[in-house]
Design a protein around this motif. Structure first.
Motif, PDB file in Angstrom:
ATOM      1  N   GLU A  95       0.866  -1.188   0.000  1.00  0.00           N
ATOM      2  CA  GLU A  95       0.000   0.000   0.000  1.00  0.00           C
ATOM      3  C   GLU A  95       0.895   1.228   0.000  1.00  0.00           C
ATOM      4  OE1 GLU A  95      -2.379   2.353  -0.595  1.00  0.00           O
ATOM      5  OE2 GLU A  95      -3.714   0.745   0.063  1.00  0.00           O
ATOM      6  N   LEU A  96       1.015   1.870  -1.180  1.00  0.00           N
ATOM      7  CA  LEU A  96       1.906   3.018  -1.304  1.00  0.00           C
ATOM      8  C   LEU A  96       1.520   4.146  -0.352  1.00  0.00           C
ATOM      9  CD1 LEU A  96       2.361   3.278  -5.188  1.00  0.00           C
ATOM     10  CD2 LEU A  96       3.969   2.362  -3.522  1.00  0.00           C
ATOM     11  N   SER A  97       0.242   4.409  -0.237  1.00  0.00           N
ATOM     12  CA  SER A  97      -0.197   5.512   0.611  1.00  0.00           C
ATOM     13  C   SER A  97       0.262   5.328   2.051  1.00  0.00           C
ATOM     14  CB  SER A  97      -1.725   5.651   0.566  1.00  0.00           C
ATOM     15  OG  SER A  97      -2.159   6.016  -0.721  1.00  0.00           O
ATOM     16  N   ASP A 206      -0.969  17.012  -1.798  1.00  0.00           N
ATOM     17  CA  ASP A 206      -1.027  15.950  -2.797  1.00  0.00           C
ATOM     18  C   ASP A 206      -1.213  14.611  -2.115  1.00  0.00           C
ATOM     19  OD1 ASP A 206      -0.486  17.206  -5.504  1.00  0.00           O
ATOM     20  OD2 ASP A 206       1.164  18.035  -4.327  1.00  0.00           O
ATOM     21  N   HIS A 207      -1.940  13.722  -2.788  1.00  0.00           N
ATOM     22  CA  HIS A 207      -2.260  12.427  -2.185  1.00  0.00           C
ATOM     23  C   HIS A 207      -1.004  11.562  -2.072  1.00  0.00           C
ATOM     24  CE1 HIS A 207      -4.224   8.548  -1.547  1.00  0.00           C
ATOM     25  NE2 HIS A 207      -5.273   9.255  -1.167  1.00  0.00           N
ATOM     26  N   GLN A 213       3.780   7.129  -6.441  1.00  0.00           N
ATOM     27  CA  GLN A 213       3.643   6.519  -7.762  1.00  0.00           C
ATOM     28  C   GLN A 213       4.274   7.366  -8.864  1.00  0.00           C
ATOM     29  OE1 GLN A 213      -0.294   5.089  -8.483  1.00  0.00           O
ATOM     30  NE2 GLN A 213       0.182   4.254 -10.490  1.00  0.00           N
ATOM     31  N   TYR A 214       4.180   8.696  -8.726  1.00  0.00           N
ATOM     32  CA  TYR A 214       4.616   9.568  -9.822  1.00  0.00           C
ATOM     33  C   TYR A 214       5.740  10.541  -9.456  1.00  0.00           C
ATOM     34  CZ  TYR A 214       0.239   7.913 -11.842  1.00  0.00           C
ATOM     35  OH  TYR A 214      -0.775   7.125 -12.326  1.00  0.00           O
ATOM     36  N   TYR A 222       8.023  16.647  -0.726  1.00  0.00           N
ATOM     37  CA  TYR A 222       6.623  16.464  -0.330  1.00  0.00           C
ATOM     38  C   TYR A 222       6.502  16.236   1.174  1.00  0.00           C
ATOM     39  CZ  TYR A 222       4.997  16.384  -5.146  1.00  0.00           C
ATOM     40  OH  TYR A 222       4.675  16.742  -6.432  1.00  0.00           O
ATOM     41  N   LEU A 223       7.469  15.554   1.754  1.00  0.00           N
ATOM     42  CA  LEU A 223       7.453  15.353   3.200  1.00  0.00           C
ATOM     43  C   LEU A 223       7.578  16.700   3.920  1.00  0.00           C
ATOM     44  CD1 LEU A 223       7.365  13.272   5.482  1.00  0.00           C
ATOM     45  CD2 LEU A 223       9.847  13.056   5.292  1.00  0.00           C
TER      46      LEU A 223
END
Length: 237
Positions: A95-97, A206-207, A213-214, A222-223
């Protein structure tokens, strides 16, 4: 004393799948399973046994390998063990999320610190699936599906989405601000908020799945964005 934990445990253990979805949309409801009920009880008892309001961090709907298995938002069986200290016999799942979210949790100071301030949840509380395209004469297996991926599903679930957020706010919510995960998800959360007035402000990130994934080369950036937003929420509370 009625706590955030007691309200959340009662809510999740009573969840039922909606009956009005299109016939090709599946729902995963892990909560009737005794193993998941035990996890839900231990998780909320460990991290939410108080009446302090949390900032809500709202995703779309759970993935089939995260809360679709464990009953805990953005949390796989292995991350329950590693980061939350909750033993379980569930099969490890990809689970990437969840991978990114627990980098955030650790950067914030660990599960105790994070969950003392934030509640991870989703606009719709159950995982949705739809079979993938047929290949070699065989139907495709179930894939993750978002409540907004088709208009009929969105409209069918809108009352349930509204009731989900309204009910969960009663657990103990800091309504001055909410964090939305996902740019498209923001469209729907803002629509809901315009209708219901649940939150004073909405901050969007951002999710986690999109990031891993991208944008995996930019995880550190992002962190940092996540941490800045979360600290802004805490400071403005």
């Amino acid at each position: 004393m009625t706590t955030f934990a007691s309200k959340a445990i009662a809510y999740y253990n009573a969840l039922a799948a909606p009956a009005n979805l299109p016939p090709d949309i599946g729902v995963l409801n892990p909560y009737p399973q005794p193993a998941v009920q035990a996890i839900v009880n231990e998780f909320y008892t460990n991290f939410f046994s108080d009446t302090a309001p949390r900032v809500f961090v709202l995703g779309i709907n759970p993935g089939r390998f995260g809360a679709g298995v464990t009953g805990i938002s953005f949390t796989t069986p292995q991350n329950l063990r590693r980061y939350c200290g909750i033993a379980n016999d569930l099969r490890d799942t990809p689970e990437l999320s969840s991978r990114f979210i627990y980098q955030v949790v650790e950067a914030f100071g660990g599960a105790k610190a994070f969950y003392s301030q934030f509640f991870l949840t989703s606009l719709f509380p159950l995982a949705l699936t739809k079979n993938g395209p047929a290949r070699n004469g065989k139907s495709g297996g179930p894939k993750n599906y978002n409540f907004y991926d088709d208009r009929v599903t969105t409209e069918a679930l809108w009352p349930a989405i509204t009731e989900t957020v309204r009910t969960q706010i009663d657990f103990g919510c800091n309504r001055s601000v909410a964090v939305c995960l996902g740019r498209k998800n923001e469209t729907y959360l803002r629509r809901l908020n315009e209708q219901q007035g649940f939150f004073d402000r909405i901050l969007t990130l951002d999710h986690p799945r999109y990031i891993l994934q991208y944008k995996s080369k930019d995880i550190a950036m992002y962190l940092d964005r996540y941490m800045a937003t979360l600290h802004e929420c805490v400071e403005s509370a």
